[in-house]
Enzyme design. Sequence first.
Site, short mmCIF file in Angstrom:
data_model
loop_
_atom_site.label_atom_id
_atom_site.label_comp_id
_atom_site.label_asym_id
_atom_site.label_seq_id
_atom_site.Cartn_x
_atom_site.Cartn_y
_atom_site.Cartn_z
N LYS A 58 0.80 -1.23 0.00
CA LYS A 58 0.00 0.00 0.00
C LYS A 58 0.84 1.28 0.00
CE LYS A 58 -4.44 -1.28 0.21
NZ LYS A 58 -5.50 -0.73 -0.65
N SER A 313 0.66 -9.98 -0.34
CA SER A 313 0.36 -8.54 -0.28
C SER A 313 0.72 -7.87 1.03
CB SER A 313 -1.13 -8.31 -0.57
OG SER A 313 -1.93 -9.01 0.37
#
Length: 420
Positions: A58, A313
């Site tokens: 992110k 992720s």
Amino acid sequence: MQIQTTYTPTIKAVEEAVATLKGVATETPLLKNYIYSEKFKANVFLKREDLQQVRSYKIRGAYNKINSISEEDRRNGIICASAGNHAQGVAFACKKLKIHGTIVMPSPTPKQKVEQVKMFGGDYVDIELTGDTFDDAYKLAKHVCDTLGKTFVHPFDDEKIIEGQATVGLEVINQSSEFIDYVFVPVGGGGLASGLSSVFKQLSPNTKIIGVEPEGAPSMKTSILENKNVKLDKIDKFIDGAAVQQVGNLTLNICKENLDAMITVPEGKVCQTILDLYNKEAIVVEPAGALTIAALDFYTEEIRGKNVVCVISGSNNDITRTAEIKERALLYSQLKHYFIIRFPQRAGALKEFVIDVLGKNDDITYFEYSKKTSRENGPAVVGIEIEKREDLTPLIRRMKERNFYGEYLNDKPNLFEFLV
């Protein structure tokens, strides 16, 4: 009416994002995993975004977006809504760029994630906790944005966010010395999948891109199937990094065009993968980080002999969730079973149950007894862990033969959630 793609990140824009992120986001390794390669008879590589400084990809989109805003907008400050990883990326970017930011998070956000946001943002961020869901946080953030003129940093539905996340795809292509047959990418709001798939469709169009969602939050899959952006009425929020009620409009358009398939994986399967990664690889991942590896079991034949990349992720896992992760894994594997057991109200009934009903490797892991003096039998909710799933049928048979059996709870979700 067909959905038309109105925006696709260009390779030039992604390369500019790479330059922007230099010294900020880590070029994470693409590592061959020998255990999964052997299991699936394929070359399985893990793109380790869990090794970013903020422990997820992110940071790429958040920094790329915040760095792009004008000086005037920087003075007004930024605001975002997030359940965790996006907030940490925004906080890091605010401190790095010396821009004041307000981060709105749902009230149930784990304390560990709130503390991480404070740590990354320092004096440059304020945290507001509101409501029960991401949607509640989003509404407040948008209201403040509209009222005070702050710049809203969307977690996924923004061109600069998508271009930042796309750098993951560019790295994978540059790091691989061989053609990549499959890439499995986790999907929440769709920012990472949109960016990565756009890069591959331009530079490696024959690579198959598989999007992976939690079974309890299939917002992208549903929207693609119905050819419109569907907001789900209810979702399972367990895989919080990938559980959204509604994907973005930009991301839906891109994913609809670029993804070769969109699949869902049961939450219990993801939990088992988290435990396997920790026990066999000493890799700690959050639930969303395990999605792509959990999906491989559904592609066993297709990926045999192929070069496969799984994007890991993130690793922002709260240790207090370990018990729930183990519980969900056991339930999915059919090794944990809950019953209402009716114990005769006489001395020795429990001893009889343990000795004559339980198998030698069965283990009682949950027991709640409610004695009703006016009844012959006292009901108890009992959780039993068995060694192999085949042990369940003989266990139930022995319960019935000795009149202990009351109700099997695993297949009665409403009663299960009420009692356990």
